[in-house]
Design a protein around this motif. Structure first.
Motif, PDB file in Angstrom:
ATOM      1  N   TRP A 185       1.051  -1.376  -0.363  1.00 25.68           N
ATOM      2  CA  TRP A 185       0.163  -0.493  -0.012  1.00 25.68           C
ATOM      3  C   TRP A 185       1.177   1.378  -0.084  1.00 25.68           C
ATOM      4  O   TRP A 185       0.325   2.306  -0.425  1.00 25.68           O
ATOM      5  N   SER A 189       1.252   4.043  -2.977  1.00 22.01           N
ATOM      6  CA  SER A 189       0.739   5.512  -2.411  1.00 22.01           C
ATOM      7  C   SER A 189       1.908   6.610  -3.468  1.00 22.01           C
ATOM      8  O   SER A 189       2.199   7.489  -3.479  1.00 22.01           O
ATOM      9  N   ARG A 200      -2.231   6.121  -9.104  1.00 22.80           N
ATOM     10  CA  ARG A 200      -1.775   5.655  -7.594  1.00 22.80           C
ATOM     11  C   ARG A 200      -3.060   5.117  -6.354  1.00 22.80           C
ATOM     12  O   ARG A 200      -4.318   5.530  -7.266  1.00 22.80           O
ATOM     13  N   GLY A 202      -4.181   6.636  -3.796  1.00 25.76           N
ATOM     14  CA  GLY A 202      -5.108   7.502  -3.568  1.00 25.76           C
ATOM     15  C   GLY A 202      -4.596   7.589  -1.805  1.00 25.76           C
ATOM     16  O   GLY A 202      -5.258   8.487  -1.427  1.00 25.76           O
ATOM     17  N   LEU A 203      -3.669   6.614  -1.639  1.00 24.40           N
ATOM     18  CA  LEU A 203      -3.395   6.877   0.183  1.00 24.40           C
ATOM     19  C   LEU A 203      -2.573   7.994   0.517  1.00 24.40           C
ATOM     20  O   LEU A 203      -1.791   8.105  -0.396  1.00 24.40           O
ATOM     21  N   ASP A 204      -2.884   8.554   1.561  1.00 31.37           N
ATOM     22  CA  ASP A 204      -2.228   9.653   1.861  1.00 31.37           C
ATOM     23  C   ASP A 204      -0.797   9.099   2.441  1.00 31.37           C
ATOM     24  O   ASP A 204      -0.581   7.692   2.785  1.00 31.37           O
ATOM     25  N   PRO A 205       0.515   8.962   1.785  1.00 30.21           N
ATOM     26  CA  PRO A 205       2.047   8.311   1.727  1.00 30.21           C
ATOM     27  C   PRO A 205       2.286   8.953   2.713  1.00 30.21           C
ATOM     28  O   PRO A 205       2.394   7.926   3.609  1.00 30.21           O
ATOM     29  N   GLU A 206       2.490   9.707   4.001  1.00 30.91           N
ATOM     30  CA  GLU A 206       2.749   9.904   4.928  1.00 30.91           C
ATOM     31  C   GLU A 206       2.030   8.862   6.242  1.00 30.91           C
ATOM     32  O   GLU A 206       2.641   8.496   6.666  1.00 30.91           O
ATOM     33  N   SER A 207       0.654   9.186   5.693  1.00 31.04           N
ATOM     34  CA  SER A 207       0.030   7.974   7.265  1.00 31.04           C
ATOM     35  C   SER A 207       0.145   6.962   6.668  1.00 31.04           C
ATOM     36  O   SER A 207       0.118   6.217   7.248  1.00 31.04           O
ATOM     37  N   SER A 209       2.674   5.552   5.444  1.00 32.96           N
ATOM     38  CA  SER A 209       3.829   4.763   5.896  1.00 32.96           C
ATOM     39  C   SER A 209       3.775   5.017   7.774  1.00 32.96           C
ATOM     40  O   SER A 209       4.243   3.911   7.851  1.00 32.96           O
ATOM     41  N   GLN A 210       3.367   5.731   7.644  1.00 35.05           N
ATOM     42  CA  GLN A 210       3.243   5.881   9.577  1.00 35.05           C
ATOM     43  C   GLN A 210       2.885   4.475  10.005  1.00 35.05           C
ATOM     44  O   GLN A 210       3.386   3.208  11.036  1.00 35.05           O
TER      45      GLN A 210
END
Length: 315
Positions: A185, A189, A200, A202-207, A209-210
């Protein structure tokens, strides 16, 4: 067995099973190179490379060569799997469980290739690309199980650690698989889509990744707990396997953090994909270390009484 079929030695079978693991890890790395060089649509259709040709053409340039080359490597991996399957069939005595695993690896490779073809036909849909990676992980897991069945002796499976620790090892394996899934995932992103025009997820890459990092921390914590638990019960082989797992996880985590804070350079992403394969293999090694096959002692044969029977003396 047919007199024209020569039995295969256990040494050759072990080497082929190990080669199958290495080859399947290699195809993951080369597949990553396809995506990281934006060559995912170097061959814009499947199973042909173009509508008119099964092979790449000069007009398609380097991207076509990279994508077509990766497709050809699939055949090489399949040939190794076929050789392993034939070796299993020719090996005597044939061990229980070997044939289903060899068949699973052999048919898993074309199944994985079909998923790869679907990724091309869907213009590198990130969810399908992730499924393509996970299909490769499944084949690697089957190849590892096959290799372990080859190298382990025949005999019943016996747990070498208490059942609660075996459960903890299974939970760790489950978390490891979850981390791999979430990792796809994160990739979906991020910037390396495999083609400049690919969508892509559509997921927020920063979120996301956390979330992935949280899963990694949980996995490392469970793995460290396994080290102390295995050591407490004197399971030396399992302890060594858990130490190796933690070392691989820390190395993989370091690569992940560096690539995140350096804006995901392609070379580190490729190293991270290799690390994912190594984490899976190290996790499976821990799972196998909680049990072992103990050879069954041969049943003693009753001594022959013929030689001990006294011969009557003649007058």
């Amino acid at each position: 067995m047919n007199r024209f079929v020569r039995p295969v030695s256990g040494t050759l079978l072990r080497r082929l099973a190990l080669a199958s693991i290495i080859a399947n890890v290699g195809i993951v790395v080369t597949g990553g190179a396809v995506r990281l060089t934006a060559s995912g649509l170097g061959c814009p259709t499947w199973p042909r490379c173009t509508d008119a040709s099964y092979v790449t053409t000069s007009e398609m340039g380097g991207h076509g060569v990279i994508e077509f080359g990766n497709r050809m490597l699939t055949f090489a991996v399949g040939l190794i799997a076929l050789a392993t399957l034939l070796a299993v069939l020719a090996h005597r005595p044939r061990r229980p469980g070997l044939l289903p695993l060899a068949v699973a690896v052999f048919f898993g490779i074309p199944a994985q290739a079909v998923v790869g073809g679907i990724t091309v036909l869907t213009n590198l849909n990130p969810w399908v690309v992730g499924l393509h990676f996970l299909a490769s992980m499944a084949v690697i897991a089957a190849a590892y199980a096959l290799w372990r069945r080859v190298v382990d002796p025949d005999g019943p499976v016996v747990g070498v650690v208490p059942e609660p620790l075996r459960t903890l090892a299974r939970i760790t394996t489950g978390v490891s698989v979850a981390v791999l899934v979430i990792g796809t995932w994160v990739t979906g992103s991020g910037p390396h889509a495999g083609d400049h025009g690919a969508a892509r997820n559509g997921l927020d890459p920063e979120s996301i990744s956390q979330v992935h990092a949280d899963g990694v921390f949980l996995l490392i914590g469970l793995s460290v707990a396994l080290i102390f638990a295995f050591r407490a019960v004197g399971a030396q082989r399992a302890t060594r396997a858990a130490i190796i797992l933690v070392a691989v996880e820390l190395s993989q985590g370091l690569i992940g953090f560096v690539q995140y804070f350096t804006h995901v350079p392609a070379l580190l992403v490729g190293a991270h994909m290799l690390g994912s394969c190594l984490v899976l293999l190290a996790t499976l090694a821990v799972q196998w270390s909680t049990r072992e096959r103990r050879p069954v002692a041969p049943t003693p044969q009753p001594a022959s009484t013929d030689a001990a029977t006294p011969v009557p003396a003649t007058a």
